[in-house]
Design a protein around this motif. Structure first.
Motif, PDB file in Angstrom:
ATOM      1  N   PRO A 170      18.592 -18.755   7.427  1.00 32.93           N
ATOM      2  CA  PRO A 170      17.881 -18.155   6.286  1.00 32.93           C
ATOM      3  C   PRO A 170      16.409 -17.902   6.583  1.00 32.93           C
ATOM      4  N   GLN A 171      15.787 -18.783   7.354  1.00 35.33           N
ATOM      5  CA  GLN A 171      14.360 -18.636   7.651  1.00 35.33           C
ATOM      6  C   GLN A 171      14.056 -17.329   8.385  1.00 35.33           C
ATOM      7  N   MET A 172      15.023 -16.825   9.130  1.00 37.05           N
ATOM      8  CA  MET A 172      14.800 -15.601   9.895  1.00 37.05           C
ATOM      9  C   MET A 172      14.565 -14.392   8.993  1.00 37.05           C
ATOM     10  N   PHE A 173      15.034 -14.461   7.750  1.00 36.61           N
ATOM     11  CA  PHE A 173      14.887 -13.327   6.838  1.00 36.61           C
ATOM     12  C   PHE A 173      13.508 -13.268   6.188  1.00 36.61           C
ATOM     13  N   SER A 174      12.658 -14.236   6.513  1.00 34.49           N
ATOM     14  CA  SER A 174      11.302 -14.242   5.959  1.00 34.49           C
ATOM     15  C   SER A 174      10.477 -13.069   6.463  1.00 34.49           C
TER      16      SER A 174
END
Length: 245
Positions: free
Chosen positions: A83-87
């Protein structure tokens, strides 16, 4: 060539991307992969020139198996999509990233890159909608009543013949028997969710574009409304949009 794996609750999809275009999709049962000896799906693409691999998963218990098999067969260190990659795509500060699935974020990513403002509906293992307004994910709506109700009814004897219906759209009228009534209920619940959530987005967020995906879209009235579009393999496509950003 790039390999992207969409590891879902029902199916595992392997997407092969060439020049950032989805060239081929292989689909396998997640239950079979989980319960039996590992399916050797990767050797079927071993001869291809695959340079990178990524795994997006909502089944954490299978992550290591999938990644290890890709490494063993293709000699590639597959990257787990988090999920962090979508930041880099969205402002996610108000979300608990431990609770939001990467599949939902992947869907949102596709909506943002293709339409800027849109609401996406998924009729798969779970029924949900995600609304996007440029760099903002407005939020997610999960419709547990549809999924829980269908799962409960699927265990009843009345549902045996119902499950064999191939086109629920012709079963939308009020039924004169249990089977017909179940078909009608499935249709109206699924279609009502679409119409209600889409109307809400139009009224409150000026969103006039909707995308529909998932194996259960036969439960929906597929109108000729040019603003409602059916797109297959949205999660794979969304992951790819993230990776080329």
């Amino acid at each position: 060539m790039k390999l992207i794996v969409d590891l879902g609750n029902t199916n595992i999809k392997l997407g092969l991307f060439k020049a950032n275009k989805l060239a081929k999709v292989f689909t396998f049962s997640t239950n079979n992969y989980r319960s039996k000896e590992l399916i050797k799906f990767v050797p079927s693409i071993k001869h291809l020139s695959i340079k990178e691999a990524y795994v997006g998963s909502v089944v954490p218990s299978l992550n290591k198996k999938i990644i290890n098999e890709i490494k063993k067969t293709l000699n590639i260190n597959a990257v787990l999509i988090t999920p962090q990659m979508f930041s880099c795509i969205f402002n996610l500060k108000r979300f608990n990233l431990n609770e939001i699935g990467v599949d939902i974020l992947g869907y949102a990513c596709l909506l943002k890159q293709r339409f800027k403002k849109a609401v996406g509906f998924s009729y798969g293992t779970a029924t949900f909608a995600v609304a996007v307004n440029n760099e903002e994910i407005i939020g997610v709506v999960i419709a547990p009543a549809i999924d829980e109700g269908m799962n409960h009814l699927s265990k009843s004897t009345e549902m045996i013949s119902f499950k064999k219906q191939s086109n629920l759209l012709i079963k939308a009228n009020f039924g004169g028997n249990t089977n017909a009534a179940l078909n009608a209920g499935s249709y109206h619940m699924a279609n009502g969710f679409l119409q209600s959530a889409f109307s809400y987005c139009q009224k409150h967020y000026k969103i006039n574009r909707a995308c529909i995906s998932g194996g259960k879209i036969k439960n929906i009235a597929l109108t000729k409304n040019k603003n409602i579009q059916v797109i297959e393999n949205v999660i794979l496509l969304g992951y790819n949009e993230l990776l080329i950003k």
